[in-house]
Scaffold this motif. Structure first.
Motif, PDB file in Angstrom:
ATOM      1  N   LEU A   1       0.838  -1.209   0.000  1.00 29.65           N
ATOM      2  CA  LEU A   1       0.000   0.000   0.000  1.00 29.65           C
ATOM      3  C   LEU A   1       0.873   1.259   0.000  1.00 29.65           C
ATOM      4  CD1 LEU A   1      -2.897  -0.908   2.441  1.00 29.65           C
ATOM      5  CD2 LEU A   1      -3.066  -0.401   0.016  1.00 29.65           C
ATOM      6  N   LEU A   2       1.937   1.226   0.795  1.00 27.57           N
ATOM      7  CA  LEU A   2       2.844   2.373   0.829  1.00 27.57           C
ATOM      8  C   LEU A   2       3.486   2.582  -0.543  1.00 27.57           C
ATOM      9  CD1 LEU A   2       4.180   4.556   2.540  1.00 27.57           C
ATOM     10  CD2 LEU A   2       5.964   2.904   3.096  1.00 27.57           C
ATOM     11  N   TYR A   3       3.923   1.477  -1.160  1.00 27.15           N
ATOM     12  CA  TYR A   3       4.509   1.557  -2.506  1.00 27.15           C
ATOM     13  C   TYR A   3       3.510   2.126  -3.498  1.00 27.15           C
ATOM     14  CZ  TYR A   3       6.144   0.073  -7.093  1.00 27.15           C
ATOM     15  OH  TYR A   3       6.498   0.062  -8.418  1.00 27.15           O
ATOM     16  N   LEU A   4       2.275   1.651  -3.509  1.00 27.13           N
ATOM     17  CA  LEU A   4       1.248   2.128  -4.443  1.00 27.13           C
ATOM     18  C   LEU A   4       0.923   3.598  -4.191  1.00 27.13           C
ATOM     19  CD1 LEU A   4      -1.131  -0.979  -4.615  1.00 27.13           C
ATOM     20  CD2 LEU A   4       0.449  -0.166  -6.371  1.00 27.13           C
ATOM     21  N   MET A   5       0.839   3.958  -2.924  1.00 25.90           N
ATOM     22  CA  MET A   5       0.525   5.358  -2.610  1.00 25.90           C
ATOM     23  C   MET A   5       1.689   6.275  -3.025  1.00 25.90           C
ATOM     24  SD  MET A   5      -1.610   5.046   0.971  1.00 25.90           S
ATOM     25  CE  MET A   5      -0.779   6.339   1.690  1.00 25.90           C
ATOM     26  N   LEU A   6       2.902   5.847  -2.718  1.00 29.52           N
ATOM     27  CA  LEU A   6       4.053   6.657  -3.101  1.00 29.52           C
ATOM     28  C   LEU A   6       4.172   6.753  -4.624  1.00 29.52           C
ATOM     29  CD1 LEU A   6       6.842   5.598  -0.593  1.00 29.52           C
ATOM     30  CD2 LEU A   6       5.649   7.770  -0.696  1.00 29.52           C
ATOM     31  N   ARG A   7       3.948   5.620  -5.271  1.00 26.40           N
ATOM     32  CA  ARG A   7       3.999   5.616  -6.730  1.00 26.40           C
ATOM     33  C   ARG A   7       2.936   6.526  -7.293  1.00 26.40           C
ATOM     34  NH1 ARG A   7       5.439   1.600 -11.180  1.00 26.40           N
ATOM     35  NH2 ARG A   7       4.084   2.319 -12.814  1.00 26.40           N
ATOM     36  N   HIS A   8       1.728   6.453  -6.776  1.00 32.21           N
ATOM     37  CA  HIS A   8       0.617   7.245  -7.301  1.00 32.21           C
ATOM     38  C   HIS A   8       0.789   8.723  -6.958  1.00 32.21           C
ATOM     39  CE1 HIS A   8      -3.339   8.257  -8.713  1.00 32.21           C
ATOM     40  NE2 HIS A   8      -3.643   8.790  -7.529  1.00 32.21           N
ATOM     41  N   PHE A   9       1.129   9.028  -5.711  1.00 31.10           N
ATOM     42  CA  PHE A   9       1.171  10.421  -5.280  1.00 31.10           C
ATOM     43  C   PHE A   9       2.551  11.080  -5.432  1.00 31.10           C
ATOM     44  CE2 PHE A   9      -2.516   8.878  -2.797  1.00 31.10           C
ATOM     45  CZ  PHE A   9      -3.452   9.753  -3.312  1.00 31.10           C
ATOM     46  N   LEU A  10       3.600  10.292  -5.476  1.00 28.59           N
ATOM     47  CA  LEU A  10       4.913  10.903  -5.519  1.00 28.59           C
ATOM     48  C   LEU A  10       5.679  10.553  -6.799  1.00 28.59           C
ATOM     49  CD1 LEU A  10       6.865  12.651  -3.916  1.00 28.59           C
ATOM     50  CD2 LEU A  10       7.812  10.580  -2.921  1.00 28.59           C
ATOM     51  N   TYR A  11       5.834   9.328  -7.143  1.00 28.13           N
ATOM     52  CA  TYR A  11       6.666   8.906  -8.268  1.00 28.13           C
ATOM     53  C   TYR A  11       6.120   9.406  -9.590  1.00 28.13           C
ATOM     54  CZ  TYR A  11       9.235   6.018 -11.539  1.00 28.13           C
ATOM     55  OH  TYR A  11      10.004   5.595 -12.587  1.00 28.13           O
ATOM     56  N   LYS A  12       4.821   9.176  -9.862  1.00 31.47           N
ATOM     57  CA  LYS A  12       4.238   9.600 -11.132  1.00 31.47           C
ATOM     58  C   LYS A  12       4.322  11.122 -11.306  1.00 31.47           C
ATOM     59  CE  LYS A  12       1.244   5.742 -12.273  1.00 31.47           C
ATOM     60  NZ  LYS A  12      -0.119   5.315 -12.542  1.00 31.47           N
ATOM     61  N   PRO A  13       3.918  11.951 -10.327  1.00 30.99           N
ATOM     62  CA  PRO A  13       4.030  13.400 -10.527  1.00 30.99           C
ATOM     63  C   PRO A  13       5.480  13.868 -10.683  1.00 30.99           C
ATOM     64  CG  PRO A  13       2.533  12.972  -8.712  1.00 30.99           C
ATOM     65  CD  PRO A  13       3.160  11.654  -9.099  1.00 30.99           C
ATOM     66  N   VAL A  14       6.402  13.254  -9.892  1.00 33.49           N
ATOM     67  CA  VAL A  14       7.799  13.671  -9.982  1.00 33.49           C
ATOM     68  C   VAL A  14       8.368  13.266 -11.335  1.00 33.49           C
ATOM     69  CG1 VAL A  14      10.118  13.288  -9.054  1.00 33.49           C
ATOM     70  CG2 VAL A  14       8.229  13.744  -7.494  1.00 33.49           C
ATOM     71  N   SER A  15       8.103  12.029 -11.758  1.00 33.73           N
ATOM     72  CA  SER A  15       8.621  11.614 -13.065  1.00 33.73           C
ATOM     73  C   SER A  15       7.961  12.399 -14.193  1.00 33.73           C
ATOM     74  CB  SER A  15       8.453  10.101 -13.267  1.00 33.73           C
ATOM     75  OG  SER A  15       7.092   9.756 -13.318  1.00 33.73           O
ATOM     76  N   GLN A  16       6.685  12.713 -14.050  1.00 30.86           N
ATOM     77  CA  GLN A  16       6.019  13.532 -15.076  1.00 30.86           C
ATOM     78  C   GLN A  16       6.618  14.946 -15.086  1.00 30.86           C
ATOM     79  OE1 GLN A  16       1.778  13.829 -14.620  1.00 30.86           O
ATOM     80  NE2 GLN A  16       1.514  14.804 -16.598  1.00 30.86           N
ATOM     81  N   TYR A  17       6.900  15.516 -13.897  1.00 28.59           N
ATOM     82  CA  TYR A  17       7.525  16.832 -13.800  1.00 28.59           C
ATOM     83  C   TYR A  17       8.921  16.793 -14.439  1.00 28.59           C
ATOM     84  CZ  TYR A  17       9.958  20.813 -11.810  1.00 28.59           C
ATOM     85  OH  TYR A  17      10.710  21.946 -11.654  1.00 28.59           O
ATOM     86  N   LEU A  18       9.680  15.725 -14.148  1.00 33.28           N
ATOM     87  CA  LEU A  18      11.014  15.601 -14.716  1.00 33.28           C
ATOM     88  C   LEU A  18      10.959  15.432 -16.233  1.00 33.28           C
ATOM     89  CD1 LEU A  18      12.836  13.377 -12.077  1.00 33.28           C
ATOM     90  CD2 LEU A  18      13.119  15.823 -12.470  1.00 33.28           C
ATOM     91  N   ASN A  19      10.000  14.663 -16.726  1.00 36.19           N
ATOM     92  CA  ASN A  19       9.842  14.511 -18.182  1.00 36.19           C
ATOM     93  C   ASN A  19       9.459  15.842 -18.836  1.00 36.19           C
ATOM     94  OD1 ASN A  19      10.558  11.821 -18.384  1.00 36.19           O
ATOM     95  ND2 ASN A  19       8.455  11.076 -18.126  1.00 36.19           N
ATOM     96  N   ASN A  20       8.533  16.539 -18.197  1.00 35.73           N
ATOM     97  CA  ASN A  20       8.140  17.861 -18.729  1.00 35.73           C
ATOM     98  C   ASN A  20       9.335  18.816 -18.725  1.00 35.73           C
ATOM     99  OD1 ASN A  20       5.532  17.008 -19.113  1.00 35.73           O
ATOM    100  ND2 ASN A  20       4.747  17.921 -17.219  1.00 35.73           N
ATOM    101  N   ARG A  21      10.094  18.780 -17.638  1.00 31.52           N
ATOM    102  CA  ARG A  21      11.271  19.636 -17.522  1.00 31.52           C
ATOM    103  C   ARG A  21      12.303  19.258 -18.587  1.00 31.52           C
ATOM    104  NH1 ARG A  21      13.284  24.324 -16.257  1.00 31.52           N
ATOM    105  NH2 ARG A  21      15.328  24.219 -15.298  1.00 31.52           N
ATOM    106  N   LYS A  22      12.488  17.952 -18.793  1.00 35.27           N
ATOM    107  CA  LYS A  22      13.414  17.460 -19.805  1.00 35.27           C
ATOM    108  C   LYS A  22      12.989  17.921 -21.194  1.00 35.27           C
ATOM    109  CE  LYS A  22      15.093  13.059 -21.603  1.00 35.27           C
ATOM    110  NZ  LYS A  22      14.982  11.594 -21.469  1.00 35.27           N
ATOM    111  N   GLU A  23      11.701  17.837 -21.518  1.00 38.82           N
ATOM    112  CA  GLU A  23      11.173  18.282 -22.806  1.00 38.82           C
ATOM    113  C   GLU A  23      11.334  19.792 -22.966  1.00 38.82           C
ATOM    114  OE1 GLU A  23      10.099  16.540 -25.443  1.00 38.82           O
ATOM    115  OE2 GLU A  23      10.752  14.778 -24.300  1.00 38.82           O
TER     116      GLU A  23
END
Length: 169
Positions: free
Chosen positions: A22-44
């Protein structure tokens, strides 16, 4: 006695695994996806900025080359204008000198004519004065020995002789 167990209880282990999942899913959903999306947007964005900078650099190089060619052309045109002005100045100078020379020749010619005219007037004046002086001298010498007709003939002859001879000045 006290017995130590090597394996934890199965229920607490399952509960820990579920909590970890549950912690992994919550972190992935609330932290990993937004951070990776932010990093991808920043990279683009960085990539698009770099591409834009490359395009701007190429445009700047093209503009610099264009300005350098324009400056070169402007320098060439300014040299042509300067050369043309120098040639025009030379032509004006030659024209002015020719006109001044022509005017000086005219002045000299008029002065020579004036001198010749004044010389002729002076010559005529001297001629008439010489005639009068000759008459005075002759009349005093002869004191009425010659008649007036003869006197006039002698005077005319003397004037003709004076008029035909060259006077030196």
């Amino acid at each position: 006695m006290f017995v130590v167990r090597a394996l934890p209880e199965l229920s607490s282990m399952i509960l820990a695994w579920v909590a970890l999942l549950l912690l992994y899913l919550m972190l992935r959903h609330f932290l990993y996806k937004p951070v990776s999306q932010y990093l991808n947007n920043r990279k683009e964005k960085i990539k698009s900025d770099i591409d834009g900078a490359k395009v701007l650099k190429e445009e700047a190089i093209a503009l610099r080359d264009d300005y350098e060619s324009r400056i070169s052309l402007a320098k060439k045109e300014s040299q042509e204008i300067i050369e043309s002005a120098r040639k025009r100045g030379e032509e004006l100078k030659e024209g002015i000198l020719a006109e001044a020379k022509k005017e000086a020749e005219g002045i000299v010619s008029r002065a020579r004519k004036e001198i010749a005219r004044e010389r002729e007037v002076a010559f005529q004046d001297i001629k008439s004065q010489a005639g009068e002086i000759a008459i005075l001298i002759a009349s005093r010498i002869m004191e009425e020995e010659i008649k007036i007709d003869k006197q006039k003939n002698l005077i005319d002859k003397f004037i003709d002789e004076v008029g035909s001879s060259k006077w030196q000045s």
